[in-house]
Design a protein around this motif. Sequence first.
Motif, short mmCIF file in Angstrom:
data_model
loop_
_atom_site.label_atom_id
_atom_site.label_comp_id
_atom_site.label_asym_id
_atom_site.label_seq_id
_atom_site.Cartn_x
_atom_site.Cartn_y
_atom_site.Cartn_z
N ARG A 1 0.83 -1.21 0.00
CA ARG A 1 0.00 0.00 0.00
C ARG A 1 0.86 1.26 0.00
O ARG A 1 0.51 2.27 -0.62
N THR A 2 2.00 1.21 0.69
CA THR A 2 2.90 2.36 0.70
C THR A 2 3.45 2.63 -0.70
O THR A 2 3.51 3.78 -1.16
N ALA A 3 3.85 1.55 -1.39
CA ALA A 3 4.37 1.71 -2.74
C ALA A 3 3.29 2.21 -3.69
O ALA A 3 3.54 3.06 -4.56
N ARG A 4 2.06 1.70 -3.53
CA ARG A 4 0.95 2.15 -4.38
C ARG A 4 0.63 3.61 -4.14
O ARG A 4 0.33 4.36 -5.08
N THR A 5 0.68 4.04 -2.89
CA THR A 5 0.43 5.45 -2.57
C THR A 5 1.50 6.35 -3.20
O THR A 5 1.19 7.40 -3.76
N GLU A 6 2.76 5.93 -3.10
CA GLU A 6 3.84 6.74 -3.68
C GLU A 6 3.67 6.87 -5.19
O GLU A 6 3.89 7.94 -5.75
N LEU A 7 3.26 5.79 -5.85
CA LEU A 7 3.03 5.84 -7.29
C LEU A 7 1.88 6.78 -7.61
O LEU A 7 1.96 7.58 -8.56
N ALA A 8 0.80 6.71 -6.83
CA ALA A 8 -0.36 7.57 -7.06
C ALA A 8 0.01 9.04 -6.86
O ALA A 8 -0.44 9.91 -7.61
N LEU A 9 0.82 9.32 -5.87
CA LEU A 9 1.25 10.70 -5.63
C LEU A 9 2.11 11.21 -6.80
O LEU A 9 1.97 12.36 -7.22
N ARG A 10 2.98 10.35 -7.29
CA ARG A 10 3.82 10.75 -8.42
C ARG A 10 2.96 11.05 -9.65
O ARG A 10 3.15 12.08 -10.32
N GLU A 11 2.02 10.17 -9.95
CA GLU A 11 1.16 10.38 -11.11
C GLU A 11 0.29 11.63 -10.96
O GLU A 11 0.10 12.38 -11.93
N ALA A 12 -0.23 11.86 -9.75
CA ALA A 12 -1.08 13.03 -9.52
C ALA A 12 -0.28 14.32 -9.64
O ALA A 12 -0.78 15.33 -10.14
N THR A 13 0.96 14.30 -9.20
CA THR A 13 1.81 15.49 -9.27
C THR A 13 2.12 15.84 -10.72
O THR A 13 2.20 17.02 -11.09
N GLU A 14 2.29 14.82 -11.54
CA GLU A 14 2.60 15.05 -12.95
C GLU A 14 1.38 15.51 -13.75
O GLU A 14 1.51 16.11 -14.82
N ALA A 15 0.16 15.24 -13.23
CA ALA A 15 -1.07 15.65 -13.91
C ALA A 15 -1.38 17.11 -13.56
O ALA A 15 -2.29 17.42 -12.78
N VAL A 16 -0.61 18.03 -14.11
CA VAL A 16 -0.73 19.45 -13.79
C VAL A 16 -2.11 19.98 -14.18
O VAL A 16 -2.63 19.67 -15.25
N GLY A 17 -2.71 20.77 -13.28
CA GLY A 17 -3.99 21.38 -13.55
C GLY A 17 -5.19 20.60 -13.06
O GLY A 17 -6.32 21.06 -13.18
N ALA A 18 -4.95 19.41 -12.49
CA ALA A 18 -6.05 18.58 -12.01
C ALA A 18 -6.00 18.43 -10.50
O ALA A 18 -4.94 18.49 -9.88
N TRP A 19 -7.18 18.23 -9.91
CA TRP A 19 -7.29 17.93 -8.49
C TRP A 19 -7.31 16.41 -8.31
O TRP A 19 -7.98 15.70 -9.06
N THR A 20 -6.60 15.93 -7.30
CA THR A 20 -6.59 14.50 -7.00
C THR A 20 -6.82 14.31 -5.51
O THR A 20 -6.23 15.03 -4.69
#
Length: 379
Positions: free
Chosen positions: A124-143
């Motif tokens: 779950r920690t690894a999945r959260t880190e991946l989700a944070l990375r993807e959300a950070t790269e999606a500029v202009g969107a709320w996650t």
Amino acid sequence: MPPPRTREKALRQRLAELRGPEVQAKALDARALAALAANPGCRRRAILDGAGVDKAVLADALGSPSVFGQSQFAFVRGNAFEAKVKADGGTELLRLAHEKLDRTAEPPAGAHVPDLTAQGPHGRTARTELALREATEAVGAWTLLDHPMLALDVAGSPAFLEPDAVVVHPDGSWTVVEIKSFPMLDGAADPAKVGAAARQSAVYVLALEQVAARLESAPRVRHRILLVCPKDFSNLPTASAVDVRKQRAVTARQLARLTRIEEIADTLPEGTCFSPELPAERLTEAVESVPASYAPECLSACELAFHCRDRSRAEGAVTRLGRPVRAELGGLTTVGDVLAAARGEAGDPDDPAVAALRRAAALRAEALATAAREVAPCP
């Protein structure tokens, strides 16, 4: 020196032996970490929390039941309110985040809520880190990350933490969301409860900063968290932005002061075990083999507080009078030492604490003598 993985495996095995092979480990949450950071000198709490010992069960087995913790009613009410806040994909939660923290950004017309399901805390920690990375790269969107899993190194042992939510803003910055069931009346909540929530959130901020530091372009972890509570006497959510920079700095400093778990474990006698299944005498001996640092503040933060208070009273330790008093008394560690110094029976007269005690004793004797003369009957 053995490689890190070998040392980590040996430490996990040692902690399992301390907990008892038949006892399930209790996860170390942010509330416990905040309490541990408030009393970093307590080696007893450090090793028990590091080993995953359930201190409430341990206190019952020692004959000093704890009344510390959240009531079942409050727990159910809190879960119901959290579900209401996060309904409809977190629409209301993101609206509050935009209103209180990021009004210059585009209003959240919708949000991405990634699936954080994975096997075990490491997954779950690894999945959260991946989700944070993807959300950070999606500029202009709320996650919105619902109950992400974060890891924080505490005295050489990993602690897995689960904040209520983390919001990734359109600019890529991250905000911790803390949802509580106590009310905000006229826009303000109980300062003591807000302070406790801020200390708890500071732990999450520290964990998020460690995740951010591992990314190529480290995003900003906001030091103002979003505290969501019921509005007045209703069940409608409202929110406040709470600055946790002070709490974060204090928590980071205190956690850094903690003695490493393996160092404490190495000082324990062979065969030490904290399993509640052990006979009371043997269990007490095991607990007492680790020094504690009791203070009255422990009563609101630790399940073992009543046991430690009883021991502190039996030993006559001045720590039970509070940390400020303990600091003023210098090398005088017991009430007996203090009274002997005040009476002039012991202690170095040049010691400022001894001199102050003797001066206070003299003033008390003088005041009592004066009062006795004033109430004495006329001849």
